[in-house]
Design a protein around this motif. Structure first.
Motif, PDB file in Angstrom:
ATOM      1  N   GLY A  22       0.899  -1.301   0.170  1.00  0.00           N
ATOM      2  CA  GLY A  22      -0.072  -0.146   0.070  1.00  0.00           C
ATOM      3  C   GLY A  22       0.754   1.198  -0.072  1.00  0.00           C
ATOM      4  N   ILE A  25       2.672   1.955  -3.529  1.00  0.00           N
ATOM      5  CA  ILE A  25       1.703   2.539  -4.561  1.00  0.00           C
ATOM      6  C   ILE A  25       1.459   3.915  -4.114  1.00  0.00           C
ATOM      7  CG2 ILE A  25      -0.692   2.337  -5.566  1.00  0.00           C
ATOM      8  CD1 ILE A  25      -0.308  -0.456  -5.447  1.00  0.00           C
ATOM      9  N   TYR A  26       0.967   4.100  -2.899  1.00  0.00           N
ATOM     10  CA  TYR A  26       0.695   5.423  -2.338  1.00  0.00           C
ATOM     11  C   TYR A  26       1.727   6.638  -2.618  1.00  0.00           C
ATOM     12  CZ  TYR A  26      -1.245   9.285   0.509  1.00  0.00           C
ATOM     13  OH  TYR A  26      -1.444  10.428   1.076  1.00  0.00           O
ATOM     14  N   VAL A  29       2.584   6.842  -6.642  1.00  0.00           N
ATOM     15  CA  VAL A  29       1.543   7.461  -7.624  1.00  0.00           C
ATOM     16  C   VAL A  29       0.902   8.498  -7.135  1.00  0.00           C
ATOM     17  CG1 VAL A  29      -0.518   6.797  -9.129  1.00  0.00           C
ATOM     18  CG2 VAL A  29       1.228   5.123  -8.422  1.00  0.00           C
ATOM     19  N   SER A  30       0.924   8.833  -5.660  1.00  0.00           N
ATOM     20  CA  SER A  30       0.228   9.917  -5.181  1.00  0.00           C
ATOM     21  C   SER A  30       1.364  10.802  -4.633  1.00  0.00           C
ATOM     22  CB  SER A  30      -0.608   9.450  -3.965  1.00  0.00           C
ATOM     23  OG  SER A  30      -1.394  10.650  -3.472  1.00  0.00           O
ATOM     24  N   PRO A  33       4.212  12.174  -7.128  1.00  0.00           N
ATOM     25  CA  PRO A  33       3.764  13.214  -8.317  1.00  0.00           C
ATOM     26  C   PRO A  33       3.191  14.369  -7.723  1.00  0.00           C
ATOM     27  CG  PRO A  33       2.711  10.938  -8.438  1.00  0.00           C
ATOM     28  CD  PRO A  33       3.482  10.895  -7.294  1.00  0.00           C
ATOM     29  N   ASN A 236     -11.286  21.755  -6.774  1.00  0.00           N
ATOM     30  CA  ASN A 236     -10.835  20.689  -7.196  1.00  0.00           C
ATOM     31  C   ASN A 236     -11.797  19.912  -8.458  1.00  0.00           C
ATOM     32  OD1 ASN A 236      -8.916  18.449  -7.864  1.00  0.00           O
ATOM     33  ND2 ASN A 236     -10.546  17.218  -6.612  1.00  0.00           N
ATOM     34  N   PHE A 262      -6.603  24.468 -15.467  1.00  0.00           N
ATOM     35  CA  PHE A 262      -5.507  23.511 -15.221  1.00  0.00           C
ATOM     36  C   PHE A 262      -5.421  22.570 -16.220  1.00  0.00           C
ATOM     37  CE2 PHE A 262      -4.311  19.631 -12.832  1.00  0.00           C
ATOM     38  CZ  PHE A 262      -2.958  19.664 -13.208  1.00  0.00           C
ATOM     39  N   PHE A 266      -2.362  22.740 -19.240  1.00  0.00           N
ATOM     40  CA  PHE A 266      -1.555  21.361 -19.240  1.00  0.00           C
ATOM     41  C   PHE A 266      -1.577  21.008 -20.687  1.00  0.00           C
ATOM     42  CE2 PHE A 266      -1.103  16.883 -17.478  1.00  0.00           C
ATOM     43  CZ  PHE A 266       0.096  16.710 -17.737  1.00  0.00           C
TER      44      PHE A 266
ATOM     45  N   PHE B 106      -4.632  -3.897   0.582  1.00  0.00           N
ATOM     46  CA  PHE B 106      -3.665  -3.166   0.641  1.00  0.00           C
ATOM     47  C   PHE B 106      -3.916  -2.325   2.027  1.00  0.00           C
ATOM     48  CE2 PHE B 106      -1.596  -3.647  -3.674  1.00  0.00           C
ATOM     49  CZ  PHE B 106      -1.359  -5.069  -3.237  1.00  0.00           C
ATOM     50  N   ILE B 137      -5.573  13.950  -5.276  1.00  0.00           N
ATOM     51  CA  ILE B 137      -4.512  13.202  -6.115  1.00  0.00           C
ATOM     52  C   ILE B 137      -4.213  13.722  -7.353  1.00  0.00           C
ATOM     53  CG2 ILE B 137      -6.189  11.339  -6.944  1.00  0.00           C
ATOM     54  CD1 ILE B 137      -3.549   9.625  -6.906  1.00  0.00           C
ATOM     55  N   ARG B 138      -5.461  14.437  -7.793  1.00  0.00           N
ATOM     56  CA  ARG B 138      -5.605  15.050  -9.255  1.00  0.00           C
ATOM     57  C   ARG B 138      -4.534  16.342  -9.412  1.00  0.00           C
ATOM     58  NH1 ARG B 138     -11.533  17.053 -11.018  1.00  0.00           N
ATOM     59  NH2 ARG B 138     -11.711  14.832 -10.715  1.00  0.00           N
ATOM     60  N   THR B 141      -1.543  15.474 -11.228  1.00  0.00           N
ATOM     61  CA  THR B 141      -1.703  14.795 -12.697  1.00  0.00           C
ATOM     62  C   THR B 141      -0.418  15.058 -13.710  1.00  0.00           C
ATOM     63  OG1 THR B 141      -4.049  15.296 -12.458  1.00  0.00           O
ATOM     64  CG2 THR B 141      -3.310  14.785 -14.691  1.00  0.00           C
ATOM     65  N   ILE B 144       1.891  12.384 -12.705  1.00  0.00           N
ATOM     66  CA  ILE B 144       1.246  11.214 -13.009  1.00  0.00           C
ATOM     67  C   ILE B 144       1.502  11.056 -14.329  1.00  0.00           C
ATOM     68  CG2 ILE B 144      -0.483   9.685 -12.806  1.00  0.00           C
ATOM     69  CD1 ILE B 144      -1.482  11.010 -10.245  1.00  0.00           C
ATOM     70  N   LEU B 145       1.281  11.699 -15.339  1.00  0.00           N
ATOM     71  CA  LEU B 145       1.115  11.284 -16.666  1.00  0.00           C
ATOM     72  C   LEU B 145       2.361  11.022 -17.116  1.00  0.00           C
ATOM     73  CD1 LEU B 145      -0.389  11.100 -19.284  1.00  0.00           C
ATOM     74  CD2 LEU B 145       0.172  13.413 -19.727  1.00  0.00           C
ATOM     75  N   LEU B 147       5.030  10.084 -15.447  1.00  0.00           N
ATOM     76  CA  LEU B 147       5.061   8.548 -14.437  1.00  0.00           C
ATOM     77  C   LEU B 147       4.725   7.480 -15.632  1.00  0.00           C
ATOM     78  CD1 LEU B 147       6.549   7.139 -12.055  1.00  0.00           C
ATOM     79  CD2 LEU B 147       4.029   7.186 -11.366  1.00  0.00           C
ATOM     80  N   MET B 148       3.676   7.657 -16.003  1.00  0.00           N
ATOM     81  CA  MET B 148       2.790   6.564 -16.792  1.00  0.00           C
ATOM     82  C   MET B 148       3.480   6.368 -18.252  1.00  0.00           C
ATOM     83  SD  MET B 148       0.913   5.114 -14.634  1.00  0.00           S
ATOM     84  CE  MET B 148       0.285   5.503 -13.093  1.00  0.00           C
ATOM     85  N   LEU B 162      -3.780   1.456 -10.811  1.00  0.00           N
ATOM     86  CA  LEU B 162      -2.664   2.156  -9.857  1.00  0.00           C
ATOM     87  C   LEU B 162      -3.172   3.543  -9.173  1.00  0.00           C
ATOM     88  CD1 LEU B 162       0.327   1.379 -11.916  1.00  0.00           C
ATOM     89  CD2 LEU B 162      -0.226   0.399  -9.780  1.00  0.00           C
ATOM     90  N   ILE B 165      -5.804   2.757  -6.746  1.00  0.00           N
ATOM     91  CA  ILE B 165      -5.508   2.494  -5.661  1.00  0.00           C
ATOM     92  C   ILE B 165      -4.977   3.663  -4.682  1.00  0.00           C
ATOM     93  CG2 ILE B 165      -3.931   0.834  -4.547  1.00  0.00           C
ATOM     94  CD1 ILE B 165      -4.105  -1.053  -7.030  1.00  0.00           C
ATOM     95  N   ALA B 166      -4.135   4.457  -5.195  1.00  0.00           N
ATOM     96  CA  ALA B 166      -3.630   5.398  -4.533  1.00  0.00           C
ATOM     97  C   ALA B 166      -4.323   6.391  -4.193  1.00  0.00           C
ATOM     98  CB  ALA B 166      -2.413   6.340  -5.363  1.00  0.00           C
ATOM     99  N   LEU B 169      -6.594   4.474  -1.086  1.00  0.00           N
ATOM    100  CA  LEU B 169      -5.935   4.073   0.089  1.00  0.00           C
ATOM    101  C   LEU B 169      -6.133   5.034   1.551  1.00  0.00           C
ATOM    102  CD1 LEU B 169      -2.657   2.503  -1.088  1.00  0.00           C
ATOM    103  CD2 LEU B 169      -4.534   1.441   0.306  1.00  0.00           C
TER     104      LEU B 169
END
Lengths: 310, 294
Positions: A22, A25-26, A29-30, A33, A236, A262, A266, B106, B137-138, B141, B144-145, B147-148, B162, B165-166, B169
């Motif tokens: 856990g 991944i957290y 990916v979170s 980033p 958001n 945003f 981007f 997890f 988490i947005r 982004t 994240i992009l 990374l992917m 993925l 999940i993040a 959690l």
């Protein structure tokens, strides 16, 4: 003989096994980033795609330059408006519905609860289109309805006009998410002991006085939590505007909020070239706005309310 | 007003003292709730009933139920023929189910580690997860992009799983930790005295005990994943990896004048969520009202 301190504990592999997947991944990916985005905001990109450090330049551009500052302040202003409408309508309506739902021995309360929460379950994309169809002058459902209640002359293409589009979209969003404050406040109301109400009744208080002097003070922690959740969700937000108005947040950017700004910054859109580093700068500012809101909630509101409860 | 009205009602005379103020109030409460229920459901109902009607009936009588002459499935046939709804549906399903499974597994494992064992950094890690509840988490982004792209996962369902999940959690760890704390110490100590391994304690004693909380987490995690537009749009916009939310969004954009098809695609997208909601609504409401998200 071994004393107690001589026993060396084996490495606690099980903690690693439990926590590892856990957390991995957290973090990748979170957390990473998010930090990397904050870093990228200080960089810029040349034609070849190579990045170089530019310090506060992106932020200076966003806040003050001719090209960037106007969309930025416009989006921020619109986003504030979006938030204020939610605070003025969504949360009071949610409170009212919760109060009604919690009236003692109310029949069908379970059914009402289930049905009232239904719109919250739907994708914002679907909700956006549903209302777009309903408000479309082509179909005329809303127009007929307005005529039937004698307000036909006031019907307008609200979603299409600069002056009304943002308010209309905010109302659609309020319609969808009113279930969340309703449920959270309802839960808090259930936790208020009956004795308090009874004591109020015995003392001769009417329903209004009971609400104002007993229930509302006890609901304040929940209401402030609902407010901060609304704040984070609103600053958001993206989907509703994108689904109804596209990435250009028309007409003439009158519905542009931080989320759509945003996205455009981007990825670019039509004439505008996308820039990851500039996008990162916008995301960083969104991050700061949300962080300030959360900090105010944690350090001022929540602390004061807890003292108040004691 | 209503209070006075009840006074004159013959059947309220029986027990005037208790019924009089009560009944009027009750009627008011029902009137307001009923009105709001209509406001909440009307738009959904309009879409559902019109998706079964012919084009002519949609425009001439938008609020009428479909009857023998106006009933048609032409919209649905068009949607199914002109877009890959089955593929989108399958993508959404697989992404949601996989994300959900890993968030629960997890999340429960991490919650257990953080609440049961004392180790350096536990508090910091718990705080890190807690922050994720508030910080979307947005906002990450852009990276994240990146990374992917680096991992060669763009336009795969794996990238979505993925991210989800993040995303799921933090709340899972938070709710499950609260729940794990309520498990009596004696249970675990007894097992440890019998030399049961930590893994067995977790999977055979703890996991079954926290099932109700897992169900709550499941519902809270599932809905945002199924409904998400942002990450499918950015990470997996390709025809073969589109989720249903993105698929509907794009389909409607293309067929905006074909009202039958638009209404039918909306219905196809709404229906699964509504069915799911009606099945799990009790769990969801229990979770909300149990103060799980305090």
């Amino acid at each position: 003989m071994m004393t107690h301190s001589d026993i060396r504990k084996p490495f606690p592999w099980h903690i690693l096994v439990f926590l590892g997947p856990g957390l991995l991944i957290y973090l990748t990916v979170s957390v990473y980033p998010l930090l990397d985005t904050l870093r990228l905001g200080f960089f810029s990109e040349d034609e070849s795609g190579a990045t170089f450090f530019v310090g506060m330049q992106n932020y200076a551009n966003l806040l003050f330059s001719e090209v960037w500052s106007e969309p930025f302040w416009n989006a921020l202003k619109n986003n504030l408006m979006f938030f204020v409408i939610h605070m003025l309508l969504q949360n009071p309506i949610g409170l009212l519905l919760a109060l009604l739902l919690s009236s003692p021995r109310l029949r069908l309360s379970g059914t009402y609860r289930t049905l009232l929460f239904m719109p919250t379950m739907l994708s914002v994309v679907i909700v956006g289109f549903v209302w777009q169809l309903l408000l479309s002058p082509l179909w005329g459902i809303s127009e007929d309805f307005m005529y039937n209640i004698g307000l036909g002359d006031y019907f307008d293409a609200w979603l299409g006009k600069e002056g009304t589009a943002l308010v209309t979209l905010s109302l659609i969003s309020v319609w969808q998410f009113v279930g969340i404050p309703m449920m959270l406040i309802y839960a808090a109301l259930l936790n208020i002991p009956e004795d308090l109400n009874d004591a109020g009744v015995v003392d001769g208080a009417n329903s209004w006085q009971i609400f104002w002097n007993i229930k509302l003070p006890l609901l304040l922690p929940t209401i402030s939590m609902v407010s901060i959740l609304t704040f984070v969700a609103n600053f958001n937000a993206f989907e509703l505007i994108y689904a109804v108005k596209g990435a250009l947040a028309g007409p003439n950017f009158s519905t542009d909020i931080m989320g759509t700004l945003f996205y455009r910054t981007f990825f670019g859109f039509q004439l505008q070239q996308g820039s990851p580093t500039m996008g990162a700068a916008v995301a960083t500012l969104m991050f700061l706005i949300i962080l300030i809101g959360v900090a105010i909630y944690l350090f001022f509101v929540q602390r004061r309310i807890q003292r108040f409860q004691l | 007003m209503l209070n006075k009205m009840t006074l004159t009602m013959p059947w309220s005379g029986m027990n005037k003292l208790t019924l009089k103020p009560d009944l009027g109030k009750k009627l008011m409460v029902h009137a307001v709730l009923l009105t709001y229920t209509v406001i909440a459901l009307f738009p959904i109902l309009v879409i559902l009933i019109n998706s079964f009607k012919s084009r002519k009936a949609i425009f001439n009588d938008p609020l009428g139920l479909p009857d023998a002459s106006s009933f048609t499935l032409v919209g649905f046939e068009e949607v199914l023929a002109r877009s890959s709804f089955d593929v989108f549906f399958f993508n959404s399903l697989i992404v949601t189910v996989l994300s959900l499974f890993f968030v629960l597994l997890f999340g429960a494992m991490a919650a257990w580690a953080l609440t049961e064992y004392r180790f350096r950094g536990a508090l910091f890690i718990a705080a890190l997860f807690a922050m994720g509840i508030m910080i979307p988490i947005r906002l990450g982004t852009v990276s994240i992009l990146q990374l992917m792209v680096d991992l060669d996962l763009v336009n795969t369902r794996t990238s979505l799983v993925l991210v989800y999940i993040a995303q799921g959690l933090p709340l899972a760890v938070y709710i499950l930790s609260e729940f794990i704390r309520t498990i009596p110490k004696e249970l675990k100590e007894a097992a440890r005295c019998d030399n049961v391994s930590e893994y067995k304690i977790f999977f055979q004693i703890v996991l079954p005990l926290i099932r109700p909380a897992m169900a709550t987490v499941a519902v809270f995690t599932m809905i945002p994943i199924w409904n998400d537009l942002w990450f499918p749009l950015i990470l997996a916009p390709g025809e073969s990896t589109q989720t249903i939310t993105l698929g509907v969004q794009q389909f409607i954009g293309q067929f905006v004048t074909d009202w039958n098809a638009v209404l039918s695609s909306l219905t196809l997208a709404i229906a699964p969520v509504l069915v799911l909601y009606l099945i799990f609504s009790r769990q969801l409401i229990r979770g909300l009202t149990a103060g799980a998200v305090k």
